[in-house]
Design a protein around this motif. Structure first.
Motif, PDB file in Angstrom:
ATOM      1  N   PRO A  84     -10.474  -0.188  -1.648  1.00  0.00           N
ATOM      2  CA  PRO A  84      -9.998   0.820  -0.661  1.00  0.00           C
ATOM      3  C   PRO A  84     -10.364   0.202   0.923  1.00  0.00           C
ATOM      4  O   PRO A  84      -9.375   0.481   1.722  1.00  0.00           O
ATOM      5  N   ARG A  85     -11.366  -0.591   1.296  1.00  0.00           N
ATOM      6  CA  ARG A  85     -11.620  -0.943   2.609  1.00  0.00           C
ATOM      7  C   ARG A  85     -10.446  -2.209   2.792  1.00  0.00           C
ATOM      8  O   ARG A  85     -10.215  -2.068   3.981  1.00  0.00           O
ATOM      9  N   GLU A  86     -10.263  -2.902   1.784  1.00  0.00           N
ATOM     10  CA  GLU A  86      -9.143  -3.845   2.004  1.00  0.00           C
ATOM     11  C   GLU A  86      -7.681  -3.246   2.501  1.00  0.00           C
ATOM     12  O   GLU A  86      -7.039  -3.433   3.477  1.00  0.00           O
ATOM     13  N   LEU A  87      -7.355  -2.311   1.661  1.00  0.00           N
ATOM     14  CA  LEU A  87      -6.159  -1.311   1.965  1.00  0.00           C
ATOM     15  C   LEU A  87      -6.224  -0.857   3.318  1.00  0.00           C
ATOM     16  O   LEU A  87      -5.060  -0.912   4.267  1.00  0.00           O
ATOM     17  N   SER A  88      -7.194   0.009   3.826  1.00  0.00           N
ATOM     18  CA  SER A  88      -7.307   0.448   5.341  1.00  0.00           C
ATOM     19  C   SER A  88      -7.226  -0.506   6.293  1.00  0.00           C
ATOM     20  O   SER A  88      -6.504  -0.409   7.105  1.00  0.00           O
ATOM     21  N   ALA A  89      -8.186  -1.633   6.055  1.00  0.00           N
ATOM     22  CA  ALA A  89      -8.094  -2.642   7.172  1.00  0.00           C
ATOM     23  C   ALA A  89      -6.626  -3.405   7.401  1.00  0.00           C
ATOM     24  O   ALA A  89      -6.297  -3.481   8.494  1.00  0.00           O
ATOM     25  N   LYS A  90      -6.021  -3.606   6.464  1.00  0.00           N
ATOM     26  CA  LYS A  90      -4.515  -4.030   6.491  1.00  0.00           C
ATOM     27  C   LYS A  90      -3.697  -3.142   7.119  1.00  0.00           C
ATOM     28  O   LYS A  90      -2.799  -3.471   7.792  1.00  0.00           O
ATOM     29  N   MET A  91      -3.806  -1.760   6.569  1.00  0.00           N
ATOM     30  CA  MET A  91      -2.977  -0.913   7.214  1.00  0.00           C
ATOM     31  C   MET A  91      -3.210  -0.423   8.616  1.00  0.00           C
ATOM     32  O   MET A  91      -2.440   0.127   9.362  1.00  0.00           O
ATOM     33  N   LEU A  92      -4.425  -0.735   9.166  1.00  0.00           N
ATOM     34  CA  LEU A  92      -4.716  -0.589  10.425  1.00  0.00           C
ATOM     35  C   LEU A  92      -5.163  -1.575  11.385  1.00  0.00           C
ATOM     36  O   LEU A  92      -5.219  -1.443  12.605  1.00  0.00           O
ATOM     37  N   LYS A  93      -4.701  -2.785  10.840  1.00  0.00           N
ATOM     38  CA  LYS A  93      -4.766  -4.080  11.651  1.00  0.00           C
ATOM     39  C   LYS A  93      -3.680  -3.906  12.859  1.00  0.00           C
ATOM     40  O   LYS A  93      -2.730  -3.464  12.674  1.00  0.00           O
ATOM     41  N   LYS A  94      -4.059  -4.729  13.803  1.00  0.00           N
ATOM     42  CA  LYS A  94      -2.985  -4.838  14.894  1.00  0.00           C
ATOM     43  C   LYS A  94      -1.646  -4.998  14.501  1.00  0.00           C
ATOM     44  O   LYS A  94      -0.674  -4.511  14.886  1.00  0.00           O
ATOM     45  N   ILE A  95      -1.443  -5.919  13.617  1.00  0.00           N
ATOM     46  CA  ILE A  95      -0.072  -6.200  12.925  1.00  0.00           C
ATOM     47  C   ILE A  95      -0.111  -5.700  11.389  1.00  0.00           C
ATOM     48  O   ILE A  95      -0.705  -6.266  10.517  1.00  0.00           O
ATOM     49  N   LYS A  96       0.180  -4.499  11.453  1.00  0.00           N
ATOM     50  CA  LYS A  96       0.131  -3.688  10.202  1.00  0.00           C
ATOM     51  C   LYS A  96       0.785  -4.141   9.109  1.00  0.00           C
ATOM     52  O   LYS A  96       1.873  -4.825   9.087  1.00  0.00           O
ATOM     53  N   ILE A  97       0.055  -3.978   7.857  1.00  0.00           N
ATOM     54  CA  ILE A  97       0.649  -4.438   6.579  1.00  0.00           C
ATOM     55  C   ILE A  97       0.773  -3.071   5.927  1.00  0.00           C
ATOM     56  O   ILE A  97      -0.110  -2.501   5.469  1.00  0.00           O
ATOM     57  N   ASN A  98       2.157  -2.761   5.542  1.00  0.00           N
ATOM     58  CA  ASN A  98       2.077  -1.470   5.131  1.00  0.00           C
ATOM     59  C   ASN A  98       1.868  -1.687   3.414  1.00  0.00           C
ATOM     60  O   ASN A  98       1.578  -2.477   2.753  1.00  0.00           O
ATOM     61  N   LEU A  99       1.822  -0.507   2.639  1.00  0.00           N
ATOM     62  CA  LEU A  99       1.582  -0.327   1.507  1.00  0.00           C
ATOM     63  C   LEU A  99       2.459  -1.090   0.417  1.00  0.00           C
ATOM     64  O   LEU A  99       2.254  -1.825  -0.609  1.00  0.00           O
ATOM     65  N   ASN A 100       3.728  -1.083   0.798  1.00  0.00           N
ATOM     66  CA  ASN A 100       4.692  -1.749  -0.012  1.00  0.00           C
ATOM     67  C   ASN A 100       4.630  -3.030   0.043  1.00  0.00           C
ATOM     68  O   ASN A 100       4.525  -3.967  -0.866  1.00  0.00           O
TER      69      ASN A 100
END
Length: 295
Positions: A84-100
């Motif tokens: 879950p920490r990886e999911l949140s970190a990726k979705m909130l980083k400056k260049i966001k990585i969405n769930l898809n």
């Protein structure tokens, strides 16, 4: 047959694979991607093993089927557990990585892993994420020698995907049952319900496990919109402002916006702030710490 074992002879024959996930929607716990693969010649036998969409099965039946597939020498499987920490970190980083995108990357990673093991994959069935045709094209461009079938509800259409669904679901359920909190608060417990935002047991757990300074335990995907209302009464954060000469300003501590630290400004502005030391914590400035981007 899990990863790390000697490959059986059937893996040199044309093989099929199914890919599915578990835990995409919950606000708690990891998202797990699973795959199951076997020789194409085993496909009819696979259909007789009573695999079905894991969501339609009771927990006891899922566990039973998972143990069966683990001991079946004609089947291979693998999972990717995304914290879950990886999911949140990726979705909130400056260049966001969405769930898809995260989902696509996980599926691609599983295909790559099995190919690198030496399995002759010729056809892969995937439960769709996002636009079906765009997803299929993306996978086909990455793996041109494999025929991809991307479909909605693939876990209920293709037994090989149903088996992957069971592997993913059971792995996630076990991860939640065996979860060890990094936090040391004495009142942490695992009675959090299904983990879905609409579950009143889950929302009550979130309410009782929020911290005004540290937020939620690491089990929580804090990037989910579900978490936002819980932070209306969080503690005010004050940053120490440091002048050019390294001393605190005359007003002592004052609240600064994140933009003062270059979070939302241009790359050039960020570099200027970092090089001058403005807005940096006195601890780092005094020790002449600098951000390293190249090693």
């Amino acid at each position: 047959m899990g990863s790390g074992t000697t490959l059986p002879q059937w893996t040199s024959e044309p093989c099929i694979m199914g890919i599915d996930e578990a835990g995409r929607g919950p606000v708690l716990g990891p998202m797990v991607y699973g795959c199951l693969y076997c020789a194409r010649s085993y496909e009819k036998t696979l259909s007789s093993l009573n695999f079905a969409d894991s969501k339609t099965l009771k927990e006891e039946k899922r566990e039973e089927l998972f143990e069966n597939l683990k001991t079946d020498e004609s089947i291979g499987w693998a999972v990717d557990i995304i914290d879950p920490r990886e999911l949140s970190a990726k979705m909130l980083k400056k260049i966001k990585i969405n769930l898809n995108e995260i989902s696509h990357d996980s599926a691609i990673g599983l295909v790559t892993k099995v190919l690198n093991m030496g399995v002759l994959l010729t056809e892969v069935y995937v439960d769709t994420v996002g636009d079906t045709e765009k997803y299929r094209s993306k996978l086909s461009e990455r793996f041109p020698c494999i025929n991809f079938v991307v479909a909605k509800k693939a876990d209920s259409l293709y037994p090989v995907v149903s088996g992957a669904s069971i592997a993913a679901k059971v792995t996630r359920d076990r991860a939640l049952r065996e979860w060890v909190f990094d936090e040391t608060a004495g009142d942490l417990h695992k009675n959090f319900g299904s983990g879905y935002p609409g579950d009143p047991v889950t929302t009550a757990w979130l309410q009782n496990h929020k911290h005004s300074v540290f937020g939620f335990p690491s089990l929580v995907r804090f990037s989910w919109g579900t978490c936002t209302p819980y932070f209306k009464d969080i503690a005010e954060v004050l940053w120490e402002s440091v002048d050019d000469d390294g001393s605190s300003n005359s007003n002592g501590k004052r609240q600064l916006k994140l933009s003062n630290f270059g979070v939302t400004t241009s790359k050039k502005k960020i570099e200027e702030i970092e090089s001058s030391g403005k807005g940096r914590c006195k601890f780092f400035f005094a020790r002449k710490f600098e951000q390293v981007t190249h090693f």
